[in-house]
Design a protein around this motif. Sequence first.
Motif, PDB file in Angstrom:
ATOM      1  N   ARG A  91      12.156  27.385 -35.257  1.00 36.79           N
ATOM      2  CA  ARG A  91      13.462  26.644 -34.891  1.00 36.79           C
ATOM      3  C   ARG A  91      13.510  26.344 -33.346  1.00 36.79           C
ATOM      4  O   ARG A  91      12.615  26.814 -32.726  1.00 36.79           O
ATOM      5  CB  ARG A  91      14.460  27.962 -34.973  1.00 36.79           C
ATOM      6  N   TYR A  92      13.987  25.265 -33.181  1.00 36.12           N
ATOM      7  CA  TYR A  92      14.062  24.950 -31.729  1.00 36.12           C
ATOM      8  C   TYR A  92      15.820  24.834 -31.465  1.00 36.12           C
ATOM      9  O   TYR A  92      16.409  24.283 -32.512  1.00 36.12           O
ATOM     10  CB  TYR A  92      13.360  23.770 -31.375  1.00 36.12           C
ATOM     11  N   SER A  93      16.196  25.057 -30.187  1.00 37.80           N
ATOM     12  CA  SER A  93      17.357  25.145 -30.176  1.00 37.80           C
ATOM     13  C   SER A  93      18.329  24.111 -29.850  1.00 37.80           C
ATOM     14  O   SER A  93      19.772  23.974 -30.236  1.00 37.80           O
ATOM     15  CB  SER A  93      17.750  26.402 -29.078  1.00 37.80           C
ATOM     16  N   THR A  94      18.061  23.090 -29.022  1.00 39.26           N
ATOM     17  CA  THR A  94      18.894  22.192 -28.716  1.00 39.26           C
ATOM     18  C   THR A  94      17.959  20.753 -28.916  1.00 39.26           C
ATOM     19  O   THR A  94      16.950  20.656 -28.945  1.00 39.26           O
ATOM     20  CB  THR A  94      19.220  22.069 -27.230  1.00 39.26           C
ATOM     21  N   ASP A  95      18.940  19.546 -28.840  1.00 41.17           N
ATOM     22  CA  ASP A  95      18.302  18.239 -29.039  1.00 41.17           C
ATOM     23  C   ASP A  95      17.299  17.982 -27.868  1.00 41.17           C
ATOM     24  O   ASP A  95      16.641  17.131 -27.830  1.00 41.17           O
ATOM     25  CB  ASP A  95      19.386  17.193 -29.228  1.00 41.17           C
ATOM     26  N   GLN A  96      17.457  18.693 -26.654  1.00 41.36           N
ATOM     27  CA  GLN A  96      16.821  18.543 -25.610  1.00 41.36           C
ATOM     28  C   GLN A  96      15.364  19.131 -25.708  1.00 41.36           C
ATOM     29  O   GLN A  96      14.631  18.785 -24.796  1.00 41.36           O
ATOM     30  CB  GLN A  96      17.571  18.659 -24.297  1.00 41.36           C
ATOM     31  N   GLN A  97      15.034  20.081 -26.370  1.00 41.89           N
ATOM     32  CA  GLN A  97      13.927  20.439 -26.688  1.00 41.89           C
ATOM     33  C   GLN A  97      12.896  19.459 -27.478  1.00 41.89           C
ATOM     34  O   GLN A  97      13.447  18.726 -28.056  1.00 41.89           O
ATOM     35  CB  GLN A  97      13.916  21.830 -27.301  1.00 41.89           C
ATOM     36  N   ASN A  98      11.798  19.723 -27.391  1.00 43.39           N
ATOM     37  CA  ASN A  98      10.696  18.858 -27.955  1.00 43.39           C
ATOM     38  C   ASN A  98      10.507  19.226 -29.612  1.00 43.39           C
ATOM     39  O   ASN A  98      10.237  20.463 -30.125  1.00 43.39           O
ATOM     40  CB  ASN A  98       9.273  19.222 -27.463  1.00 43.39           C
ATOM     41  N   PRO A  99      10.938  18.442 -30.611  1.00 44.32           N
ATOM     42  CA  PRO A  99      10.924  18.625 -31.871  1.00 44.32           C
ATOM     43  C   PRO A  99       9.682  19.079 -32.362  1.00 44.32           C
ATOM     44  O   PRO A  99       9.385  19.684 -33.369  1.00 44.32           O
ATOM     45  CB  PRO A  99      11.459  17.354 -32.575  1.00 44.32           C
ATOM     46  N   ALA A 100       8.503  18.570 -31.674  1.00 45.44           N
ATOM     47  CA  ALA A 100       7.168  19.072 -32.009  1.00 45.44           C
ATOM     48  C   ALA A 100       6.946  20.518 -32.024  1.00 45.44           C
ATOM     49  O   ALA A 100       6.171  21.011 -32.414  1.00 45.44           O
ATOM     50  CB  ALA A 100       6.118  18.235 -31.178  1.00 45.44           C
ATOM     51  N   SER A 101       7.801  21.430 -31.223  1.00 44.16           N
ATOM     52  CA  SER A 101       7.626  22.684 -30.918  1.00 44.16           C
ATOM     53  C   SER A 101       7.828  23.397 -32.299  1.00 44.16           C
ATOM     54  O   SER A 101       7.022  24.444 -32.564  1.00 44.16           O
ATOM     55  CB  SER A 101       8.651  23.172 -30.033  1.00 44.16           C
ATOM     56  N   ILE A 102       8.402  22.842 -33.316  1.00 47.94           N
ATOM     57  CA  ILE A 102       8.633  23.171 -34.733  1.00 47.94           C
ATOM     58  C   ILE A 102       7.258  23.143 -35.582  1.00 47.94           C
ATOM     59  O   ILE A 102       6.794  24.151 -36.347  1.00 47.94           O
ATOM     60  CB  ILE A 102       9.667  22.788 -35.576  1.00 47.94           C
TER      61      ILE A 102
END
Length: 90
Positions: A14-25
């Motif tokens: 999971r990543y928590s907000t649209d401002q985090q990097n989707p690549a983190s998933i």
Amino acid sequence: MTIHALKRVVLYARYSTDQQNPASIDTQLDLGKEFVMRQGWDLADTFVDAGVRASPFETRPGLRAALARSSTGAYDVFLCLTLDRLSRDL
């Protein structure tokens, strides 16, 4: 039974907000898959919540689906990279 015995694993990212990097998933999933492979376990499924806050659990479809599968005995281990992917206040 040792820790390396064959276990069926679901992996949650999971990543928590649209401002985090989707690549983190992708990073979470890659690291989790590497861990599962090193243990000699079987990756049964993966679940993802993208841009979703940690709480409440009810607003997280990926987590809800993973937990629903647990009640059917579909896996032995629920794995996520860090506890803050589940909740910041555990």
